[in-house]
Enzyme design. Structure first.
Site, PDB file in Angstrom:
ATOM      1  N   ASP A  67       0.830  -1.203   0.000  1.00  0.00           N
ATOM      2  CA  ASP A  67       0.000   0.000   0.000  1.00  0.00           C
ATOM      3  C   ASP A  67       0.867   1.256   0.000  1.00  0.00           C
ATOM      4  O   ASP A  67       2.087   1.185   0.165  1.00  0.00           O
ATOM      5  CB  ASP A  67      -0.969  -0.014   1.198  1.00  0.00           C
ATOM      6  CG  ASP A  67      -0.294  -0.420   2.510  1.00  0.00           C
ATOM      7  OD1 ASP A  67       0.941  -0.416   2.580  1.00  0.00           O
ATOM      8  OD2 ASP A  67      -1.022  -0.735   3.461  1.00  0.00           O
ATOM      9  N   ASP A 136      -8.329  -2.143  13.723  1.00  0.00           N
ATOM     10  CA  ASP A 136      -9.700  -2.341  13.242  1.00  0.00           C
ATOM     11  C   ASP A 136      -9.811  -3.521  12.280  1.00  0.00           C
ATOM     12  O   ASP A 136     -10.814  -3.687  11.601  1.00  0.00           O
ATOM     13  CB  ASP A 136     -10.227  -1.065  12.575  1.00  0.00           C
ATOM     14  CG  ASP A 136      -9.394  -0.641  11.367  1.00  0.00           C
ATOM     15  OD1 ASP A 136      -8.426  -1.364  11.015  1.00  0.00           O
ATOM     16  OD2 ASP A 136      -9.710   0.409  10.772  1.00  0.00           O
ATOM     17  N   HIS A 138      -7.915  -4.164   9.624  1.00  0.00           N
ATOM     18  CA  HIS A 138      -7.531  -3.986   8.212  1.00  0.00           C
ATOM     19  C   HIS A 138      -6.226  -4.697   7.903  1.00  0.00           C
ATOM     20  O   HIS A 138      -5.375  -4.868   8.780  1.00  0.00           O
ATOM     21  CB  HIS A 138      -7.489  -2.506   7.819  1.00  0.00           C
ATOM     22  CG  HIS A 138      -6.348  -1.697   8.351  1.00  0.00           C
ATOM     23  ND1 HIS A 138      -6.514  -0.671   9.248  1.00  0.00           N
ATOM     24  CD2 HIS A 138      -5.020  -1.740   8.097  1.00  0.00           C
ATOM     25  CE1 HIS A 138      -5.334  -0.130   9.503  1.00  0.00           C
ATOM     26  NE2 HIS A 138      -4.410  -0.753   8.826  1.00  0.00           N
ATOM     27  N   GLU A 143      -9.791  -1.158   4.674  1.00  0.00           N
ATOM     28  CA  GLU A 143     -10.498  -0.760   5.891  1.00  0.00           C
ATOM     29  C   GLU A 143     -11.826  -1.520   6.019  1.00  0.00           C
ATOM     30  O   GLU A 143     -12.295  -2.116   5.046  1.00  0.00           O
ATOM     31  CB  GLU A 143     -10.779   0.749   5.839  1.00  0.00           C
ATOM     32  CG  GLU A 143      -9.513   1.604   5.800  1.00  0.00           C
ATOM     33  CD  GLU A 143      -8.830   1.737   7.168  1.00  0.00           C
ATOM     34  OE1 GLU A 143      -8.962   0.818   7.995  1.00  0.00           O
ATOM     35  OE2 GLU A 143      -8.168   2.771   7.390  1.00  0.00           O
TER      36      GLU A 143
HETATM   37  C1  GLP Z   1      -0.834   0.436   8.551  1.00  0.00           C
HETATM   38  C2  GLP Z   1      -0.437  -0.373   7.308  1.00  0.00           C
HETATM   39  C3  GLP Z   1      -0.697  -1.838   7.473  1.00  0.00           C
HETATM   40  C4  GLP Z   1      -0.172  -2.295   8.807  1.00  0.00           C
HETATM   41  C5  GLP Z   1      -0.889  -1.573   9.924  1.00  0.00           C
HETATM   42  C6  GLP Z   1      -0.431  -2.008  11.304  1.00  0.00           C
HETATM   43  O1  GLP Z   1      -2.112   0.916   8.532  1.00  0.00           O
HETATM   44  N1  GLP Z   1      -1.089   0.078   6.116  1.00  0.00           N
HETATM   45  O2  GLP Z   1      -0.092  -2.541   6.400  1.00  0.00           O
HETATM   46  O3  GLP Z   1      -0.341  -3.677   8.936  1.00  0.00           O
HETATM   47  O4  GLP Z   1      -0.636  -0.202   9.783  1.00  0.00           O
HETATM   48  O5  GLP Z   1       0.754  -1.348  11.635  1.00  0.00           O
HETATM   49  P1  GLP Z   1       1.681  -1.756  12.825  1.00  0.00           P
HETATM   50  O6  GLP Z   1       2.361  -3.019  12.393  1.00  0.00           O
HETATM   51  O7  GLP Z   1       2.652  -0.620  12.951  1.00  0.00           O
HETATM   52  O8  GLP Z   1       0.831  -1.938  14.005  1.00  0.00           O
END
Ligand code: GLP
Length: 261
Positions: A67, A136, A138, A143
């Site tokens: 992403d 949440d 995702h 989302e």
């Molecule tokens: C972001 C990214 C996701 C990731 C998520 C969790 O929103 N787009 O790909 O998995 O955060 O992040 P973290 O691993 O820092 O908790």
């Protein structure tokens, strides 16, 4: 879905790196799906160490990121392309251009998303996708409410995700972009092996839905219940709401070593 509960992030990084090392030995030109966020950092650290030690090489491998924020300037430090280069790509020996990501600065966004899907296909698809999970539920930036059949496209970030990610933008919610490009849930589902990492109690509810909840667009990661080869790597805190926690632990304990992830 295999659920593996380990003591800490470093151990999780080692176990995931073992799976990637085995893949690279089996298939040096493997295609990796790369995720940003803090969850996979221990994996990247371990892979960089193994590359430094001469155990593995990415020289023939390819990578596709999940992403990207829309509209962040090319030199912005929080652009996911910059982040993945810093935390992983530039620390190992990928060939120039071997890692691609969705173009959050494209003038024609639908065309850029379609081109990204084509590039993944042309590379033969993703062999192993590294994933984190949002609080949440995702994955990527799919989302709640995302189509379970979605492909790479533009999405509006939820307020929750923008609040979660504001820490990377000097705790300034207004500085967090409102839109992103993300591989869709069907894009992620096409990977041959998915390795999802979650640590900390903040992820416990999302993990509960992912592993033991009903499949629903409200918790987008639950689509992974339909995938034939998913490995979920957790620490105790992220696993704390799982009903079958003893069963998962026993299953992993008694797993023959040759089996791998
Ligand atoms: C972001 C990214 C996701 C990731 C998520 C969790 O929103 N787009 O790909 O998995 O955060 O992040 P973290 O691993 O820092 O908790």
């Amino acid at each position: 879905m295999e659920v593996v509960i380990l003591q800490d992030a470093a151990t999780i990084g080692g176990v995931a790196a073992d799976a990637i090392e085995a893949l690279l030995h089996r298939k040096p030109a493997a295609v990796l799906g790369l995720a940003t966020g803090s969850s996979p950092l221990a994996i990247y650290d371990e892979l960089a160490a193994r590359r430094d030690a001469g155990r593995i090489s990415f020289a023939q491998a390819r990578g596709f990121t999940l992403d990207e924020y829309v509209g962040l300037p090319a030199d912005h430090p929080e652009r996911y392309r910059t982040v993945i280069d810093t935390v992983f790509v530039n620390r190992v020996d990928f060939a120039p251009g071997a890692v691609q990501g969705p173009d959050g600065l494209a003038a024609d966004i639908p065309a850029a998303c379609a081109a990204y899907e084509d590039a993944i296909q042309a590379a033969g698809g993703v062999d192993l996708q590294i994933l984190g999970i949002g609080t949440d539920g995702h994955i990527g930036f799919n989302e709640p409410g995302s189509s379970l059949a979605s492909r790479t496209r533009i999405k509006t970030l939820t307020r929750q995700t923008r609040v979660d990610n504001a820490r990377f933008f000097g705790d300034d919610l207004e500085a967090v972009p409102t839109h992103c490009l993300t591989q869709g849930l069907a894009t992620i589902m096409a990977a041959r092996h998915v390795v999802l990492v979650a640590t900390g109690r903040g992820k416990a509810e999302a993990v509960h839905h992912l592993v033991e909840g009903a499949v629903s667009a409200m918790w987008p990661a639950t689509i992974l219940q339909h995938h034939p080869h998913v490995t979920v790597l957790l620490d105790d805190a992220a696993a704390r709401r799982l009903q079958l926690v003893d069963y998962y632990r026993e299953t992993y304990r008694s797993k023959p070593e040759w089996q791998g992830l």
